[in-house]
Design an enzyme around this catalytic site. Sequence first.
Site, PDB file in Angstrom:
ATOM      1  N   TRP A 220       1.404  -1.264   0.108  1.00 29.72           N
ATOM      2  CA  TRP A 220       0.253  -0.108  -0.076  1.00 29.72           C
ATOM      3  C   TRP A 220       1.124   1.111   0.291  1.00 29.72           C
ATOM      4  O   TRP A 220       0.604   1.787  -1.076  1.00 29.72           O
ATOM      5  CB  TRP A 220      -1.392   0.014   1.456  1.00 29.72           C
ATOM      6  CG  TRP A 220      -1.829   1.176   1.192  1.00 29.72           C
ATOM      7  CD1 TRP A 220      -2.862   1.214   0.813  1.00 29.72           C
ATOM      8  CD2 TRP A 220      -1.595   2.342   2.090  1.00 29.72           C
ATOM      9  NE1 TRP A 220      -3.487   2.529   0.917  1.00 29.72           N
ATOM     10  CE2 TRP A 220      -2.999   3.747   2.415  1.00 29.72           C
ATOM     11  CE3 TRP A 220      -0.646   2.857   2.386  1.00 29.72           C
ATOM     12  CZ2 TRP A 220      -2.873   4.605   2.414  1.00 29.72           C
ATOM     13  CZ3 TRP A 220      -0.374   3.977   3.176  1.00 29.72           C
ATOM     14  CH2 TRP A 220      -2.048   4.833   3.507  1.00 29.72           C
ATOM     15  N   ASP A 221       1.676   1.124   0.796  1.00 26.25           N
ATOM     16  CA  ASP A 221       2.801   2.314   0.961  1.00 26.25           C
ATOM     17  C   ASP A 221       3.626   2.674  -0.131  1.00 26.25           C
ATOM     18  O   ASP A 221       3.570   3.785  -0.642  1.00 26.25           O
ATOM     19  CB  ASP A 221       3.214   2.796   2.146  1.00 26.25           C
ATOM     20  CG  ASP A 221       4.261   1.692   2.505  1.00 26.25           C
ATOM     21  OD1 ASP A 221       4.158   0.220   1.843  1.00 26.25           O
ATOM     22  OD2 ASP A 221       4.498   1.488   3.800  1.00 26.25           O
TER      23      ASP A 221
END
Length: 634
Positions: A220-221
């Site tokens: 995600w990041d």
Amino acid sequence: MAGHPDGTDGDPSDPARVESVGNRTEGVGGETTDRDVTVSVVLPAYNEAETIEATVATTLGTLAAFLDPGTFEVIVAEDGCDDRTPEIADRLAAEDDRVRHFHSDERLGRGGALEQAFEAAHGDTLVYFDTDLATDMRHLEELVERVRSGEADVATGSRWIPDNVADRPAKRGVPSRAYNGLVRAFLRSDLRDHQCGFKAFSREAFEALRDDVGDDHWFWDTEMLVRAQRAGYEVAEFPVDWEPQSDTKVDLVRDVLGMGSQILRTWWQLSVRPRLSKRVGLVAGGGLAVLALVLMTQYIDFGTVLSEMRAADPVLVGAATVVYLLSWPLRGLRYRDILAELGYRERVDFLTGAVFISQTGNLVFPARAGDLIRAYVVKARRGIPYPSGFASLAAERVFDLLTIASMAGVVLVGYTVTGQTAELARAVVGAEGAGRVAVAVALGVSLAAIGAVGAIALSARSDRDYVTEAVHRVSTDSYADFVAGVIGRFVGDLQTVAGTRRGFARVGATSVLVWTLDVVTALLVLAAFAPGLPLVELVAVSFFAVSVGNLAKVLPLSPGGIGLYEGAFTLLVVALTPLGPELALGAAVLDHAVKNLVTVVGGYASMLGLNVSLTTAVEETREVRGTEESPKLD
């Protein structure tokens, strides 16, 4: 619960209470108002009972050293923990109005938990870091101020900038460097470290990017950073001192492979999809079809093919082409029956086209990737979910292998009765090159097919969940449960297709017809070379050679099985008949060429007719993730 993040009593009817669909997600404790808070720090927590209290205390103390009272909050984003973390987080939130607690009954993944917490956070500067405090907290002020001051829209710590101090053991450092190298190469990122759990976002950047991010776990990041750079946001990377405080929760097999697939997905979405159009897709489909023919030249000598073809009867070769073409509607009919057993009603013409396209893909792509393309097509055009699509393909392959192996077995019994097996064994043992490899592969595939069918049959009659047990030998978290569920559905669908007398009889009968026409095609081609064999011998050797040849090409050792099929066919024809190797090879090559040409022409025609190409088939699946399933049969 001790209270609500906005100071309410946590009544479920209160609109301020945080809810997530299909999941109980709550905010607990805290009196700080959203008008005062400018910085929100989220601590993603999964089973952190031993450290969460100390982490929260350290975080509050560090923030208080450089921020005014009442301008910051700490949110414990507790992600489906099964230890005492929820109880501890509840207590911390009740004792300190700067602390909030968000709980999820089910695992959302690290990215999912962060998104939920950021969405409900009050601050315009959104920060998170790992709860083990591996990054030295003296860097927290720089992280916050990079974004709060407006200098950057996104800030991230880096363990790989030369000025930092990072104690990276090899089991973490080597995969991390490889991963970051892949992200930079494929996704054109300028950053050195995408996975450091020490990041901050402006509210504006987070809101603009969150809907485009497709992953909800470890990637995600990384995806946020890549998309931020592509969108023109200012991303600041600065060195941090970092020291691991505990063993990593990243599974170096499961999660690294998963993040690798996410890199490819993001590359496709950012670099490939914007350049695709209908015209590009059609041209690419035609190019891939031509490539299938070009690849054939890498495995066979076309000089031998041409010389043998001059002696072949064109009428019989034409008849063989027509016979093979007739087998394709039967393939579509069989696929319709398989899907019907799974509860999906589709038209034979569409499914025939889908089979044509996937088989064309198998001639071009390695590892029988064309089978995956068929799953993509039926998902994109009809909304049939991937597990059912893969199960239908597996069912088809099981019936193919059983039919081919049975045909070969029947003929082998006949040869045994006539005393030819000893001669056949000597020919195989004494053979070299592709022929021997092909026969060995065919034997292995046959045994594997029988074993797989036996395992599926036994698991269907047992109350034990063998799939989950096998998956849990590798991992036992919620992601493993998800994988076990997908595999279980796959196996269940496969058992459904073969588990009823009606389904087994219909699909089995059609499979026999499909492969009989395949053999008749080879028989006509062999007859076109006027070998002078008695009809019985011609039929027997055709059935046996085609069956073993097709078993040999199941493993994707060459595009379309080219080379393996010819090797097995030639070896067996020479071993069981008085025909010479040149004639046998010429017949094998021409037989395979006829079948591949029909496949390529039919595949390209299907791409045009269905307005689908091998590239757009993959592209369209990205746009139908939310499509509802096809209507089930009553």
